[in-house]
Write a protein that holds these residues in place. Structure first.
Motif, mmCIF file in Angstrom:
data_model
loop_
_atom_site.group_PDB
_atom_site.id
_atom_site.type_symbol
_atom_site.label_atom_id
_atom_site.label_comp_id
_atom_site.label_asym_id
_atom_site.label_seq_id
_atom_site.Cartn_x
_atom_site.Cartn_y
_atom_site.Cartn_z
ATOM 1 N N PRO A 4 0.828 -1.214 0.000
ATOM 2 C CA PRO A 4 0.000 0.000 0.000
ATOM 3 C C PRO A 4 0.860 1.261 0.000
ATOM 4 O O PRO A 4 1.943 1.287 0.582
ATOM 5 N N GLY A 5 0.361 2.289 -0.659
ATOM 6 C CA GLY A 5 1.079 3.564 -0.687
ATOM 7 C C GLY A 5 0.165 4.690 -1.122
ATOM 8 O O GLY A 5 -0.912 4.464 -1.686
ATOM 9 N N TRP A 6 0.589 5.903 -0.854
ATOM 10 C CA TRP A 6 -0.193 7.077 -1.230
ATOM 11 C C TRP A 6 -0.121 7.285 -2.726
ATOM 12 O O TRP A 6 0.949 7.216 -3.323
ATOM 13 N N ALA A 7 -1.264 7.565 -3.327
ATOM 14 C CA ALA A 7 -1.348 7.892 -4.746
ATOM 15 C C ALA A 7 -1.400 9.409 -4.849
ATOM 16 O O ALA A 7 -2.413 10.023 -4.522
ATOM 17 N N GLY A 8 -0.323 10.020 -5.237
ATOM 18 C CA GLY A 8 -0.277 11.474 -5.282
ATOM 19 C C GLY A 8 -0.038 12.050 -3.895
ATOM 20 O O GLY A 8 0.422 11.367 -2.989
ATOM 21 N N SER A 9 -0.381 13.322 -3.750
ATOM 22 C CA SER A 9 -0.138 13.990 -2.471
ATOM 23 C C SER A 9 -1.442 14.193 -1.710
ATOM 24 O O SER A 9 -2.528 14.104 -2.274
ATOM 25 N N LEU A 10 -1.309 14.459 -0.436
ATOM 26 C CA LEU A 10 -2.471 14.766 0.396
ATOM 27 C C LEU A 10 -2.926 16.197 0.090
ATOM 28 O O LEU A 10 -2.118 17.056 -0.229
ATOM 29 N N THR A 11 -4.226 16.430 0.220
ATOM 30 C CA THR A 11 -4.786 17.754 -0.020
ATOM 31 C C THR A 11 -5.366 18.289 1.284
ATOM 32 O O THR A 11 -6.222 17.650 1.890
ATOM 33 N N ALA A 12 -4.895 19.463 1.688
ATOM 34 C CA ALA A 12 -5.375 20.075 2.926
ATOM 35 C C ALA A 12 -6.744 20.719 2.711
ATOM 36 O O ALA A 12 -7.076 21.148 1.606
ATOM 37 N N PHE A 13 -7.533 20.773 3.790
ATOM 38 C CA PHE A 13 -8.817 21.462 3.771
ATOM 39 C C PHE A 13 -9.074 22.011 5.170
ATOM 40 O O PHE A 13 -8.417 21.615 6.121
ATOM 41 N N GLY A 14 -10.010 22.923 5.289
ATOM 42 C CA GLY A 14 -10.294 23.468 6.606
ATOM 43 C C GLY A 14 -11.447 24.445 6.591
ATOM 44 O O GLY A 14 -11.983 24.792 5.543
ATOM 45 N N ALA A 15 -11.828 24.854 7.777
ATOM 46 C CA ALA A 15 -12.873 25.854 7.976
ATOM 47 C C ALA A 15 -12.494 26.681 9.194
ATOM 48 O O ALA A 15 -12.069 26.132 10.208
ATOM 49 N N THR A 16 -12.629 28.002 9.080
ATOM 50 C CA THR A 16 -12.276 28.869 10.198
ATOM 51 C C THR A 16 -13.450 29.119 11.128
ATOM 52 O O THR A 16 -13.272 29.647 12.216
ATOM 53 N N SER A 17 -14.659 28.746 10.700
ATOM 54 C CA SER A 17 -15.833 28.876 11.558
ATOM 55 C C SER A 17 -16.925 27.956 11.027
ATOM 56 O O SER A 17 -16.828 27.432 9.917
ATOM 57 N N GLY A 18 -17.960 27.758 11.831
ATOM 58 C CA GLY A 18 -19.073 26.922 11.403
ATOM 59 C C GLY A 18 -19.159 25.631 12.170
ATOM 60 O O GLY A 18 -18.455 25.416 13.154
ATOM 61 N N THR A 19 -20.018 24.738 11.685
ATOM 62 C CA THR A 19 -20.238 23.466 12.377
ATOM 63 C C THR A 19 -19.835 22.268 11.534
ATOM 64 O O THR A 19 -19.934 21.139 11.999
ATOM 65 N N THR A 20 -19.400 22.501 10.297
ATOM 66 C CA THR A 20 -18.959 21.405 9.429
ATOM 67 C C THR A 20 -17.696 21.818 8.692
ATOM 68 O O THR A 20 -17.345 23.000 8.643
ATOM 69 N N VAL A 21 -17.045 20.828 8.111
ATOM 70 C CA VAL A 21 -15.873 21.072 7.272
ATOM 71 C C VAL A 21 -15.968 20.141 6.072
ATOM 72 O O VAL A 21 -16.424 18.996 6.196
ATOM 73 N N THR A 22 -15.578 20.637 4.897
ATOM 74 C CA THR A 22 -15.748 19.878 3.660
ATOM 75 C C THR A 22 -14.415 19.637 2.970
ATOM 76 O O THR A 22 -13.610 20.561 2.814
ATOM 77 N N ALA A 23 -14.206 18.393 2.546
ATOM 78 C CA ALA A 23 -13.022 18.002 1.786
ATOM 79 C C ALA A 23 -13.451 17.662 0.360
ATOM 80 O O ALA A 23 -14.440 16.952 0.165
ATOM 81 N N SER A 24 -12.728 18.166 -0.615
ATOM 82 C CA SER A 24 -13.010 17.834 -2.013
ATOM 83 C C SER A 24 -12.447 16.453 -2.341
ATOM 84 O O SER A 24 -11.383 16.072 -1.835
ATOM 85 N N LYS A 25 -13.162 15.732 -3.204
ATOM 86 C CA LYS A 25 -12.687 14.422 -3.632
ATOM 87 C C LYS A 25 -11.389 14.603 -4.421
ATOM 88 O O LYS A 25 -11.325 15.426 -5.324
ATOM 89 N N PRO A 26 -10.354 13.852 -4.078
ATOM 90 C CA PRO A 26 -9.095 13.964 -4.824
ATOM 91 C C PRO A 26 -9.250 13.462 -6.260
ATOM 92 O O PRO A 26 -10.053 12.567 -6.529
#
Length: 127
Positions: A4-26
């Motif tokens: 097993p290994g990573w395919a490509g690089s990791l993608t950061a995501f975040g939210a500075t406020s609110g009640t949820t956080v969303t990550a885009s599909k790589p």
């Protein structure tokens, strides 16, 4: 199947406020891949809370709510990439207001029938 290994690089995501956080599909998702998210949030949390997961996602292990912080590693098996139609994934870190950061990536070469190496996924009765 190779190691097993990573395919490509990791993608950061975040939210500075609110009640949820969303990550885009790589991009580059292939049949048999495993989507993996690492998430850390801090905000107004009362008691021990679990991160609310998008459909099909599994908590990899450990309790996720600690005082005013929530964290965890989560995964989603993708047996058929064409069936993975979501463009993004929204996580509810269990706070009424706060901020969150995370990273999403693709692990390739993982046995999707046992992505945790034969260990049971986390649950309240099987920590």
């Amino acid at each position: 199947m190779g190691a097993p290994g990573w395919a490509g690089s990791l993608t950061a995501f975040g939210a500075t406020s609110g009640t949820t956080v969303t990550a885009s599909k790589p991009s580059g998702l292939q049949d048999g891949d495993l989507l993996v998210v690492a998430l850390r949030a801090q905000g107004t949390i009362s008691g021990a809370v679990e991160v609310t997961l998008p459909s099909g996602w599994v908590r990899a292990g450990g309790a996720t709510g600690f005082g005013d912080r929530a964290m965890g590693i989560f995964y989603k098996p993708v047996p058929v990439a064409a069936d993975e139609v979501a463009a993004s994934y929204t996580f509810g870190p269990g706070y009424s207001s706060g901020r969150a950061v995370g990273a999403i990536g693709i692990l390739r070469g993982v046995d999707l029938t046992s992505p945790e190496g034969g260990h049971s996924p986390y649950s309240q009765t099987n920590p």
